[in-house]
Scaffold this motif. Structure first.
Motif, mmCIF file in Angstrom:
data_model
loop_
_atom_site.group_PDB
_atom_site.id
_atom_site.type_symbol
_atom_site.label_atom_id
_atom_site.label_comp_id
_atom_site.label_asym_id
_atom_site.label_seq_id
_atom_site.Cartn_x
_atom_site.Cartn_y
_atom_site.Cartn_z
ATOM 1 N N PRO A 1 0.837 -1.202 0.000
ATOM 2 C CA PRO A 1 0.000 0.000 0.000
ATOM 3 C C PRO A 1 0.874 1.255 0.000
ATOM 4 O O PRO A 1 2.054 1.194 0.360
ATOM 5 C CB PRO A 1 -0.792 -0.118 1.298
ATOM 6 N N PHE A 2 0.283 2.331 -0.385
ATOM 7 C CA PHE A 2 1.022 3.599 -0.386
ATOM 8 C C PHE A 2 0.052 4.748 -0.154
ATOM 9 O O PHE A 2 -1.172 4.596 -0.301
ATOM 10 C CB PHE A 2 1.767 3.792 -1.717
ATOM 11 N N VAL A 3 0.597 5.870 0.207
ATOM 12 C CA VAL A 3 -0.174 7.123 0.268
ATOM 13 C C VAL A 3 0.538 8.120 -0.630
ATOM 14 O O VAL A 3 1.755 8.027 -0.874
ATOM 15 C CB VAL A 3 -0.307 7.679 1.702
ATOM 16 N N SER A 4 -0.242 9.065 -1.113
ATOM 17 C CA SER A 4 0.346 10.070 -1.996
ATOM 18 C C SER A 4 -0.353 11.404 -1.795
ATOM 19 O O SER A 4 -1.495 11.467 -1.338
ATOM 20 C CB SER A 4 0.229 9.636 -3.458
ATOM 21 N N GLY A 5 0.345 12.439 -2.152
ATOM 22 C CA GLY A 5 -0.236 13.782 -2.093
ATOM 23 C C GLY A 5 0.512 14.682 -3.041
ATOM 24 O O GLY A 5 1.695 14.455 -3.333
ATOM 25 N N GLY A 6 -0.168 15.695 -3.536
ATOM 26 C CA GLY A 6 0.517 16.574 -4.474
ATOM 27 C C GLY A 6 -0.357 17.710 -4.943
ATOM 28 O O GLY A 6 -1.451 17.955 -4.407
ATOM 29 N N GLY B 1 -4.391 7.416 -1.689
ATOM 30 C CA GLY B 1 -3.571 6.248 -1.453
ATOM 31 C C GLY B 1 -4.014 5.112 -2.342
ATOM 32 O O GLY B 1 -4.922 5.266 -3.164
ATOM 33 N N GLY B 2 -3.357 3.997 -2.191
ATOM 34 C CA GLY B 2 -3.719 2.867 -3.023
ATOM 35 C C GLY B 2 -2.800 1.695 -2.766
ATOM 36 O O GLY B 2 -2.100 1.633 -1.739
ATOM 37 N N MET C 1 -3.734 0.482 -8.072
ATOM 38 C CA MET C 1 -5.069 1.067 -7.871
ATOM 39 C C MET C 1 -4.911 2.297 -6.997
ATOM 40 O O MET C 1 -4.203 2.267 -5.989
ATOM 41 C CB MET C 1 -5.993 0.067 -7.177
ATOM 42 N N ASP C 2 -5.544 3.361 -7.377
ATOM 43 C CA ASP C 2 -5.484 4.624 -6.629
ATOM 44 C C ASP C 2 -6.883 5.071 -6.234
ATOM 45 O O ASP C 2 -7.827 4.904 -7.012
ATOM 46 C CB ASP C 2 -4.899 5.747 -7.493
ATOM 47 N N ALA C 3 -6.975 5.655 -5.082
ATOM 48 C CA ALA C 3 -8.183 6.400 -4.706
ATOM 49 C C ALA C 3 -7.704 7.767 -4.234
ATOM 50 O O ALA C 3 -6.782 7.862 -3.418
ATOM 51 C CB ALA C 3 -8.937 5.688 -3.596
ATOM 52 N N ARG C 4 -8.283 8.795 -4.797
ATOM 53 C CA ARG C 4 -7.803 10.130 -4.477
ATOM 54 C C ARG C 4 -8.968 11.070 -4.189
ATOM 55 O O ARG C 4 -10.064 10.920 -4.742
ATOM 56 C CB ARG C 4 -7.022 10.726 -5.650
ATOM 57 N N LEU C 5 -8.669 12.036 -3.358
ATOM 58 C CA LEU C 5 -9.576 13.166 -3.195
ATOM 59 C C LEU C 5 -8.894 14.366 -3.837
ATOM 60 O O LEU C 5 -7.803 14.773 -3.405
ATOM 61 C CB LEU C 5 -9.845 13.441 -1.712
ATOM 62 N N TYR C 6 -9.520 14.893 -4.871
ATOM 63 C CA TYR C 6 -8.993 16.081 -5.528
ATOM 64 C C TYR C 6 -9.697 17.324 -4.986
ATOM 65 O O TYR C 6 -10.911 17.315 -4.776
ATOM 66 C CB TYR C 6 -9.248 16.032 -7.030
#
Lengths: 330, 226
Positions: free
Chosen positions: B145-150, B174-175, B195-200
Motif C-alpha cells: 500500500p502507499f499514500v500520496s499527495g501533491g 492512497g492505493g 489502484m489509486d483512490a484520491r480526493l482532488y
C-alpha cells in the motif's frame, strides 16, 4: 446635406438586417445605416431654465454625471463636451444639441424624450435634443427624494438614446389596475419604463447597456475580447420576429440581450464575456411592443418562454456555434 | 489504455523463468504508468439571473436560477516516477477527462419548466506527487500500500476549444501496487498493476468562484519500472 428629423426615439426603427443590440437605423438609397455620432467629442448645451426644486446648475450637474457614466465605459470610444448654457430649447432644429426641461402636461406618462437630426445618407447624428417633462417633480439629491424622479437616472436612459441606442427589454413588470405597468426589476438602464420615484439605482449602467454602447462605438479590444451569440428563433419551423433573446453568464451574473430582427427569426447578441451562457427566449410582454418596434402588429408575442437546450459557449472574439431555439405557442 | 495493459500482461510471460519476485520491494528507480479511472462530479456553484429591483432596497429581483455541476466522467492518465529509495518517491502525471458541464435552470419568473443544459469540456491536469510506500502494511510478497499527495495545474477547454480556463488542483490519497514481476537485472526490472483512490480539490477553472471543490476519483493502471 440631406437631413431628416426623427421625432422621438421612444419608437425604435426596425432594422432590415439582424444586428447586435437594438440600434436606430435609417434607410436611404436602398441602404440601411446605423445612426451614430461620427465626430467626437459630442458637444451638448444645457438649457438655462430650471424646474421646481432643480436649478439650471443642478440640472447641468446631473447631465454631466450621466454623460460621464457613458463616457467611462472602457470598451467604447465616444466622448462628450459640455459647451455651455443656452437660451435655446430642446427640439429646435438648429444643429445644436440641447438638454433641458419643458412643460408637457399633455404627456402624462412621458418623463423625457430624445430627438435627432440626422444625415440620412450617412446615418450620422448631427443634433440630438432631450427634454425632461416638468409635469413631474425632479430631484438631484444624492440619495434621491421619495416623492420625485431621479434626474440623473432618467438622464442616463435618455443619453443612451442620444448616442443611438434603442430600448432594452431586460425587465419584468406587472400591470396596474389603471392599465399602466409597474417595474418589478430591470436588467438595463435602457429598459423603457422608469423604476419609480426616489429610486437612484439606474445611475449605474448594467452589462446590457455596456454591451450596447460598446457594440455601437467599439474600442479597447471590445470585438476581440468578447464573443457573439447568433442564431434563430423558430415557431413551427418559421422564424419569429421580435422575440427577446437573453444570454446569461452564470460566472459574471451578466445579462445581455437582443431581439430577432427579421422574419427569419435571426438574432445576434454581441459583447458576451467568453465562457458558457444560458440562453432564454421570451416574448415581448413586459412593456408596450411599440417601445421597441414601429410595427407592433408584426411582432409575435404568442409563445412561451423557452431556454436553448445547450449551454452556449461564447468565444473570445467572433461567434460560436449557431443557436436555434424552437419556441412553443402559448 | 487497453493496448498498454495488453503489453504489460504480455511482458510477464515473456520474461525469463529465472526472474524472481522480491518481498515487496520496488524493483527499479524509474517507473512509467498508464491507465484510466473515474473522476467524480462536483458542484461548481449556483447563480441567479438577477434584475435590479425597482425598490430602494438592494435585494435583486430573480429572473431564474442556475445550478451548475461537473458530471462524473472517465479519465485517462500517464505518469512517470522516480523512487529515491524503497519508501519514498515522486511522480508527475497528466490526466485527461471529457466531463459534461451541466447547468440546471429553474425558478423561472414566467414559469418556464426546469431544464438541464450542458456542454462537454476537455479537462487536463498536470500534477506532481510524493509517494510514500507503507512497507509495514505489505500484503504478502508482492503487494504494497502507499499514500500520496501533491498539487498541479488544471486546464479546462470549453466546447469548441475556443475558451480556456485555468485553475489549480491538489490531491491526497492512497492505493496499492501489486508487482506481477520484479527482478534485479535486465532493462525492465518490474511490472505490475496499481489502484489509486484520491480526493482532488480543484479551484479556479470553470467554477464560478475560487473556492476548492472536492472530487473523488479512483483509477487503475499498469506500471513498468526500469
Amino acid at each position: 446635406m440631406k437631413v431628416a428629423l426623427l421625432a422621438c426615439v421612444c419608437v425604435a426603427i426596425l432594422s432590415q438586417d439582424a444586428a447586435a443590440y437594438l440600434q436606430f437605423t435609417a434607410s436611404a438609397g436602398g441602404q440601411t445605416r446605423v445612426l451614430k455620432w461620427q465626430r467626437t467629442p459630442v458637444r451638448w448645451f444645457a438649457a438655462d431654465r430650471g424646474a421646481a426644486g432643480v436649478s439650471a446648475s443642478d440640472f447641468q450637474g446631473a447631465m454631466a454625471r450621466a454623460f460621464a457614466t457613458w463616457e467611462a465605459v472602457p470598451t467604447a470610444s465616444i466622448a462628450f463636451q459640455f459647451a455651455g448654457f443656452t437660451g435655446a430649447q430642446p427640439f429646435d432644429d438648429d444643429g445644436v444639441s440641447v438638454l433641458g426641461f419643458q412643460d408637457h402636461p399633455e404627456m402624462d406618462r412621458v418623463l423625457g424624450a430624445t430627438g435627432f437630426l440626422i444625415d440620412a445618407l450617412t446615418g450620422e447624428i448631427v443634433e440630438s435634443d432631450i427634454f425632461f417633462n416638468t409635469a413631474f417633480l425632479w430631484s438631484t439629491a444624492a440619495q434621491g427624494d421619495p416623492n420625485r424622479f431621479d434626474l440623473e437616472s432618467v438622464a442616463l436612459h435618455e443619453i443612451g438614446h442620444f448616442i443611438g441606442l434603442g430600448h432594452s427589454a431586460i425587465g419584468e413588470t406587472e400591470m396596474r389596475p389603471d392599465g399602466t405597468r409597474r417595474v418589478l426589476g430591470s436588467g438595463a438602464v435602457m429598459f423603457p419604463i422608469a423604476m419609480g420615484r426616489g429610486i437612484t439605482q439606474d445611475r449605474e449602467l448594467q452589462p446590457d447597456d455596456v454591451a450596447g454602447i460598446s457594440d455601437l462605438y467599439p474600442a479597447g479590444g471590445f470585438r476581440e475580447s468578447t464573443g457573439v451569440a447568433s442564431g434563430r428563433v423558430t415557431r413551427n419551423g418559421t422564424g419569429v420576429l421580435g422575440a427577446h433573446v437573453v444570454a446569461f453568464n452564470p460566472a459574471s451574473g451578466g445579462l445581455i440581450a437582443s431581439f430577432t430582427l427579421n422574419t427569419d427569426g435571426e438574432f445576434e447578441i454581441a459583447g458576451l464575456r467568453p465562457g458558457p451562457h444560458v440562453i432564454r427566449v421570451e416574448p415581448l410582454d413586459d412593456a408596450g411592443v411599440d417601445s421597441f418596434f414601429n410595427r407592433p402588429s408584426a411582432i409575435d408575442v404568442g409563445f412561451l418562454v423557452t431556454f436553448y437546450d445547450r449551454l452556449y459557449v461564447a468565444p473570445r472574439g467572433g461567434a460560436g456555434e449557431r443557436v436555434t431555439v424552437a419556441v412553443r405557442p402559448r | 489504455m487497453i493496448w498498454l495493459v495488453a503489453i504489460a500482461i504480455a511482458l510477464v510471460p515473456a520474461l525469463p523463468a529465472t526472474a524472481q519476485t522480491r518481498a515487496a520491494v520496488p524493483a527499479g528507480r524509474f517507473e512509467v504508468d498508464a491507465g484510466g479511472g473515474w473522476l467524480g462530479g462536483a458542484s461548481l456553484g449556483s447563480a441567479d439571473a438577477n434584475l435590479r429591483a425597482a425598490a430602494a432596497t438592494p435585494a435583486p429581483y430573480r429572473l431564474f436560477s442556475v445550478d451548475t455541476r461537473l458530471q462524473p466522467a472517465p479519465t485517462f492518465h500517464v505518469k512517470a516516477g522516480f523512487a529515491f529509495n524503497s519508501r519514498f518517491g515522486v511522480e508527475g502525471g497528466l490526466t485527461f477527462g471529457h466531463p459534461e458541464l451541466r447547468a440546471s435552470v429553474s425558478n423561472d419568473v414566467e414559469s418556464a419548466p426546469p431544464i438541464a443544459v450542458a456542454e462537454r469540456i476537455d479537462q487536463y491536469s498536470i500534477d506532481a506527487s510524493v509517494i510514500v510506500m507503507i512497507r509495514e502494511l505489505a500484503i504478502g510478497q508482492r503487494t504494497l500500500p502507499f499514500v500520496s499527495g501533491g498539487a498541479g495545474y488544471l486546464r479546462q477547454l470549453h466546447e469548441g476549444q475556443t475558451v480556456v480556463e485555468q485553475g489549480r488542483v491538489f490531491h491526497l490519497g492512497g492505493g496499492i501496487k501489486h508487482w506481477l514481476m520484479a527482478r534485479d537485472r535486465g532493462f525492465i526490472s518490474g511490472t505490475g498493476i496499481r489502484m489509486d483512490a484520491r480526493l482532488y480539490l480543484m479551484s479556479g477553472g470553470i467554477a464560478f468562484d475560487d473556492g476548492p471543490r472536492p472530487h473523488g476519483a479512483v483509477s487503475g493502471s499498469v506500471f513498468v519500472s526500469f
